[in-house]
Write an enzyme that holds these catalytic residues in place. Structure first.
Site, short mmCIF file in Angstrom:
data_model
loop_
_atom_site.label_atom_id
_atom_site.label_comp_id
_atom_site.label_asym_id
_atom_site.label_seq_id
_atom_site.Cartn_x
_atom_site.Cartn_y
_atom_site.Cartn_z
N GLY A 104 0.82 -1.21 0.00
CA GLY A 104 0.00 0.00 0.00
C GLY A 104 0.85 1.26 0.00
N SER A 105 0.51 2.22 -0.83
CA SER A 105 1.35 3.41 -0.98
C SER A 105 0.58 4.50 -1.69
CB SER A 105 2.62 3.04 -1.75
OG SER A 105 2.29 2.27 -2.88
N ARG A 106 1.28 5.59 -1.99
CA ARG A 106 0.61 6.75 -2.57
C ARG A 106 1.59 7.52 -3.46
NH1 ARG A 106 -1.45 11.40 1.61
NH2 ARG A 106 -0.78 13.20 0.39
#
Length: 221
Positions: free
Chosen positions: A185-187
């Site tokens: 999960g990341s952005r």
């Protein structure tokens, strides 16, 4: 097609799963337990393959548009003061990637890399407001023919522990080209000029190298 960053993990997982299945045939006598172990092993392998998938996306570079650098959901569209490089106000578009999204980062526009820097940091959840400045991240700036300089940040999330960034200062890059990878999960934050027209809306799902994020503002606007 799978991303090169996942090759070692995929091969290692495959051999472990095969060894586990073979061992279960000889050392587990209870049939339902044996089947559970074997199915569990294949499920883990499928999840790893799904995470490192790298779908081929043909892009015809368009100097008048900024494309999504990643797959995910738009979680923020706001004006912010960018203090690391631009030192002025920018239009920030933040895209959150869940573990089921493609995690390849692609160049949002064609141009020249003028800045590329890695920052170690914390591992706050990727949608946290402070993750842009406190999490492990990379900041990359491109000089583009029409938009001038635009930036993007790869931001690690609570589960991510490694950001891969291929951008090197002085390099000529093409819209849609592989720019890196973020695990789990990341952005990614896009840092755009204030005078561009935002083409997406909050909570919209976007596709890397396909969805238009921003376009040049028309002269009569």
């Amino acid at each position: 097609m799978f991303h090169r960053e996942g090759q070692k993990i995929i091969l290692t997982t495959f051999f472990i799963v095969v060894a586990l299945i073979i061992a279960s045939q000889y050392f587990i006598d209870v049939e339902w337990v044996r089947w559970s172990v074997q199915i569990g092993g294949w499920v883990v392998l499928i999840l790893i393959l799904q995470f490192f998938r790298n779908p081929k996306r043909l892009v015809t570079p368009n100097f008048d548009e900024i494309l999504a650098p990643v797959d995910g959901k738009v979680v923020a569209i706001e004006e912010v003061y960018e203090s690391e490089y631009f030192k002025d106000n920018r239009r920030q578009v933040s895209i959150f990637m869940s573990p089921v999204n493609v995690h390849v980062t692609r160049y949002a526009a064609s141009g020249t890399v003028t800045y590329s820097k890695y920052h170690p940091g914390k591992y706050l959840v990727a949608w946290h407001p402070k993750s842009s400045t406190e999490n492990e991240r990379t900041t990359v700036v491109l000089h583009t023919p029409k938009f001038g300089e635009i930036g993007y940040r790869q931001i690690a999330g609570a589960m991510a522990r490694r950001i891969v960034n291929y951008a090197e200062e002085g390099e000529q890059v093409t819209q849609g080209q592989d720019a890196g990878f973020i695990k789990f999960g990341s952005r990614v934050d896009l840092l755009l000029p204030l005078d561009c027209d935002i083409a997406i809306r909050l909570n919209q799902k976007v596709v890397g190298a396909k969805t238009c994020i921003a376009a040049l503002r028309k002269k009569n606007d």
